[in-house]
Design an enzyme around this catalytic site. Sequence first.
Site, short mmCIF file in Angstrom:
data_model
loop_
_atom_site.label_atom_id
_atom_site.label_comp_id
_atom_site.label_asym_id
_atom_site.label_seq_id
_atom_site.Cartn_x
_atom_site.Cartn_y
_atom_site.Cartn_z
N HIS A 280 -6.02 -3.09 6.48
CA HIS A 280 -5.28 -4.03 5.64
C HIS A 280 -4.26 -4.85 6.42
O HIS A 280 -3.43 -5.54 5.83
CB HIS A 280 -4.58 -3.27 4.51
N TYR B 279 0.82 -1.21 0.00
CA TYR B 279 0.00 0.00 0.00
C TYR B 279 0.85 1.26 0.00
O TYR B 279 0.45 2.29 -0.54
CB TYR B 279 -1.00 -0.02 1.16
#
Lengths: 742, 742
Positions: free
Chosen positions: B421, B268
Amino acid sequence: MRFITTISLVVVFMSSYAQNHPNLILTKKGVQSMRAELGRAPLFDETFQTVKVQVDDEIEQGIDVPVPKDMAGGYTHERHKANFFAMQKAGVLFQITQDVKYAEYIRDMLLAYAEIYPTLGKHPEERSYARGKFFWQCLNDANWLVYTSQAYDCIYDWLDKKTVKRLNEDLFRPYAEYISIENPQFFNRIHNHSTWGNAAVGMIGLVMGDEELVKWALYGLDVKVPGDIVRDNDGGAIRLEGQDEAGFFAQLNHAFSPDGYYTEGPYYQRYAMYPFLIFAQGLTNMEPELEILKYRNGLLIKAVDALINQTNTAGEFFPINDAQKGMSLSSRELVNAVSMAYFYGGNDPQLLSIIKNQGRVPLNDSGLGAAKAIAEGKAKPYQYKSMELTDGANGDEGAIGIIRNGDITLMMKYAKHGMGHGHFDRLGFLLYNGADEVIQDYGSARWVNIDHKDGGGYLKENSSWAKETIAHNTLVIDKDSHFDGNVKDADKTSGTPYYFNAENSQVQIVSAKELNAYPDISMQRTMAVLDIDELENPLIVDLFSAQAPTGTRYDLPMYYMGELMSSNQKFQTNNELAPMGKESGYQHLWLEGQADLNGEMFSMTWFNKKNFYTVTSTFQEGDKALLTRIGANDPNFNLRRDPGLIQRRTGGNTLFASLYETHGMYSYSDEIPINSFTSISGLKVLHQSDKYVIIQFGLKTGEKYQFAFSLVNDSEVAKHTVQIDNSSMTWTGVYDFKKIDK
Amino acid sequence: MRFITTISLVVVFMSSYAQNHPNLILTKKGVQSMRAELGRAPLFDETFQTVKVQVDDEIEQGIDVPVPKDMAGGYTHERHKANFFAMQKAGVLFQITQDVKYAEYIRDMLLAYAEIYPTLGKHPEERSYARGKFFWQCLNDANWLVYTSQAYDCIYDWLDKKTVKRLNEDLFRPYAEYISIENPQFFNRIHNHSTWGNAAVGMIGLVMGDEELVKWALYGLDVKVPGDIVRDNDGGAIRLEGQDEAGFFAQLNHAFSPDGYYTEGPYYQRYAMYPFLIFAQGLTNMEPELEILKYRNGLLIKAVDALINQTNTAGEFFPINDAQKGMSLSSRELVNAVSMAYFYGGNDPQLLSIIKNQGRVPLNDSGLGAAKAIAEGKAKPYQYKSMELTDGANGDEGAIGIIRNGDITLMMKYAKHGMGHGHFDRLGFLLYNGADEVIQDYGSARWVNIDHKDGGGYLKENSSWAKETIAHNTLVIDKDSHFDGNVKDADKTSGTPYYFNAENSQVQIVSAKELNAYPDISMQRTMAVLDIDELENPLIVDLFSAQAPTGTRYDLPMYYMGELMSSNQKFQTNNELAPMGKESGYQHLWLEGQADLNGEMFSMTWFNKKNFYTVTSTFQEGDKALLTRIGANDPNFNLRRDPGLIQRRTGGNTLFASLYETHGMYSYSDEIPINSFTSISGLKVLHQSDKYVIIQFGLKTGEKYQFAFSLVNDSEVAKHTVQIDNSSMTWTGVYDFKKIDK
């Protein structure tokens, strides 16, 4: 037997032996060139440097000739193997550099071998049908002699006569006798084992000027094999039915088809090529009048060409029959073979690109020749072509069909069984996208030479899984393998080529029949690789028809590689897994999921590495699709957990029709899928009988295509008319492929 | 809130906007250089040519601005995505080539967007917490604007004023408002989604000279998020506890640790880096006095460096947390980031070798700078270094430890959870041998953007498998995941760094504690990478200690990659497979085999690609080793069938001690295994308590080594004495590692 008639020839040429070494693989003239050209052909120089570092390192470590004890993978086995590689290389280095340390290294090691040899009985490991002395099987002893005779040739003239006499009498002659007259069940076969044996005995014979050994090598032994040995460890016959000759010429007569195909398949051909070619090179140097490289229309060079053509675009061999995947044109055997094919076979510049990829050359005339040509910029890209390679000594016992189109390679097998290393895979196929397997052959269940895995030999799962029909992409009937899994029966017949046409690159077709694998059942598979304007890649059509009694249970497996993306069918997955059967390979399959097929057609998409693939199939009412996973009943984790798809049907005469598409792409660093869905909107069978198959498929863009094929008349001028519903379809020739109105 | 105090600053700098485009990413001066240098920097030229072909191809295809309909992977989604990439590239081409066809292409497409935009409601797909208009989520709408604002800047001065007015009023201002004030739950977070939102709104504000938008972008909105939206689709909190700021500066303050580590992990971070850097580049060009690239000690450049260091030698990111494997330094985001880091971060020549591997550069000042430097031969190989990267805005909330030695990369994670996440993987580790995974992290259960797989989003197996503790190489207690699988609880704490020492390259150690994952249980893992003279590769020591009540059930999994070669234990394999549990990820594991551990130690060797690997572990009476396979309860075949090994124990305070060896090699084309067996002859625990662990291991060559570690005192000068049997062992400092007498 031919022995009587050929003896005179032998006597004639033996008398011309020049005792002027090196003259086996290296020659005095060749060595002069190599010395002169050092520094001018980078690939040769790099190989020379690499080899020098390796051998200097071995010399540094010192000589070790241990008492034989271990299987492959164990210390003594690997040490003796390392020794012969090191000696062969040291011989070349001695000739090029004239540094006596290399000659002394070989001499000292040979004397150590001569010291220990007379004390040895058979190798303690008893499992071979032909036990060696330094190794567990004569085969490896022959390997040793093929390499060591080259080393010996390089120092022969440098050695004092007394040492030569000692080595000849105490080591080499008895060594050659052991692997020939003392083990005729090894030496006198038509088999790659014997090729090594013949070459070993012949090469040391050439070096020593021992005419008898060379005679044995070329023409075999006139002896009987002990009656109790009829099969080798792999189940292969010691004496082929009708075999009336032995020795190197017999191998050349029997091992290859006229197209250079080797019945055991490319993995073993690769292995066998080295003794074939290296002995042939020795004979070319010492007995040029034999014209061994021209024998049978230049068979040996053709065989190299056949081998190159049995690879994916990464140069990895088709893993048919017993074959460890990943074996490739980079192997040491091919390093020698391809340079020889270049040098002696007409200097094809396409071979140079393969040699470049190999990254090394043999340190001899052919290697130097290839390296020089590469340095001169002569290399051209290798262009794979579609071809059918016949099997059988006379080319009339089946074949394999290879179709190439862009990145697509399709190979279908309808050859002989391949003896002890054969798999029950008649009408099986493989599909590659460049170097990537799309639909795989499992290969062998073996980790070659890795001691962890049963000494590096064949694992029991090789028989119980890898050889069985269910392990291959071909039809299994009533859950039993072809020929009921009997090698002897399988060896008696071959597949029947029916049609191979690659002349029109847009419509390439291979079709073959198998009439013997199952009693009273005839099978025919027709595969076509088609260029379709609207598709990004060629489309593969697969039409497998069978004529069989009502109630026959069909399983058609397909071992796709990669991760399942989606299917148009609803698969039920199983919360508990059980083996799919008790024998014939089914005991190694888990049934992960199943679907009763519904709707217009079956479709499934998977992803592998960078591309998407879709299979589309027709089905009949009652058909099931099974999703399988290899790995049941595998106590030592010898099998890969690869997925499979089986189409299951019960019926009589029938047709399995499928399309295989390669489409789209996806990269993990871009994450942008392109064309990830099938382009096929429909597939149906318009006609199926024992005479014709006709299918029609549609694209999502609206186009429709029709493919018709005659199963019984391969004439290109015959006219065919088939009634379909209320209209009739007419065409000329074996097949008809066309776009039809939307 | 900071909004009041910063308004004045905004007003000051906004007045200095020069309406002289391009001035966002490209500059007038930079464009002059690019035109002048074309043909001199091959990497720049190649990228230019590639981009030109792509855009010309898009122009050829014609403009399509479809009514939004599809999810990711579907046509309208992918078309709008392709459109913004094409416009951004066309803008650059227009500036470099001055060919108006590129400007016209952008103008016409923007007018088509302006035409359709006012007619659109929210995207029909309803699943997002912040639905977009052209895409199913605001995030993608923000992506569009980040790229499109660059294109707009490139043609701004070329457009007639009327068109500019129309685009500003009908398209860009309402577009920016939609993803900001109309969706504050998207725009005002501390999250990568908001970074995209901030950058998008800020960049179009800079281009249009719209001060209000830039203010929102930099400092966030002073609005309340609708009360009913508290979590996003991944379970992440919309508003972090204690969050008192928003906007780009707030992202910079919170998203990265002072070391440039991003709490969601490198996958990410890679995604977030693009808006961070591209907006920063715009601000650098238009508001140099902000010195955005120097903010927080040059945080953004440090973040690129941190990202590069979180890769294997192929440049693939460690797949921790939600991450698709294979994402790498080759991604488009990193193509921009690494060239920027080179250009603005001190011209480190090691970065040039990464840029060379990327094979393309951004078409702007930094890309040209990097390409020129590469053409001048300035590139140097990138040298990975061991490092600990702290987590948390202040660097005091855990860390990851990365140890490099030769080809070995060891990464241990004791960072924050990583919000929505994050995975429940405290004290988990990964091991690489060069580019090859030795012991893997599964990554996410997702096929990003691939429509076949639930629209390309996270699959339900991402929660039920990939996030669970059993899916990671760390300790599972009582079959439950860390924090009982609760993200909110996990987000509250981090792992506790205890000791990281990589100063002595021969003994590198990482040790950390986890005190919160399970109530009343403390865990500490200590891993050391040791150079051992007698071994070909560094040896990894793994000491996992836990203080827990008697009767605790421990499972320590290890996801080895490759094929099992052999074990010193007798595994019983199962003839029927059942899932290993009902929840916490166990429901996805098949139990393939198990062994009751016997003898001196546990040892298992596997092979992957070219090398052998061996794990050696101590065990206690009653311990079991379980061989697992992922794939149970997987109705859509979303999971890879990867193998695993679990050491299972029931007990109280305990220690799991293991060694991981990389050894030997084997190539499928040589078939000569080298050093395929472990070198370890013994491993035992000499002492284990809550204060110390001491182990001893022996090599087959006879040497013995001892490693002692203090679990509670990290002083380098403290003296320790531990009684072992009848003798005592004394050392100074946290650890002691030495060879002991044979």
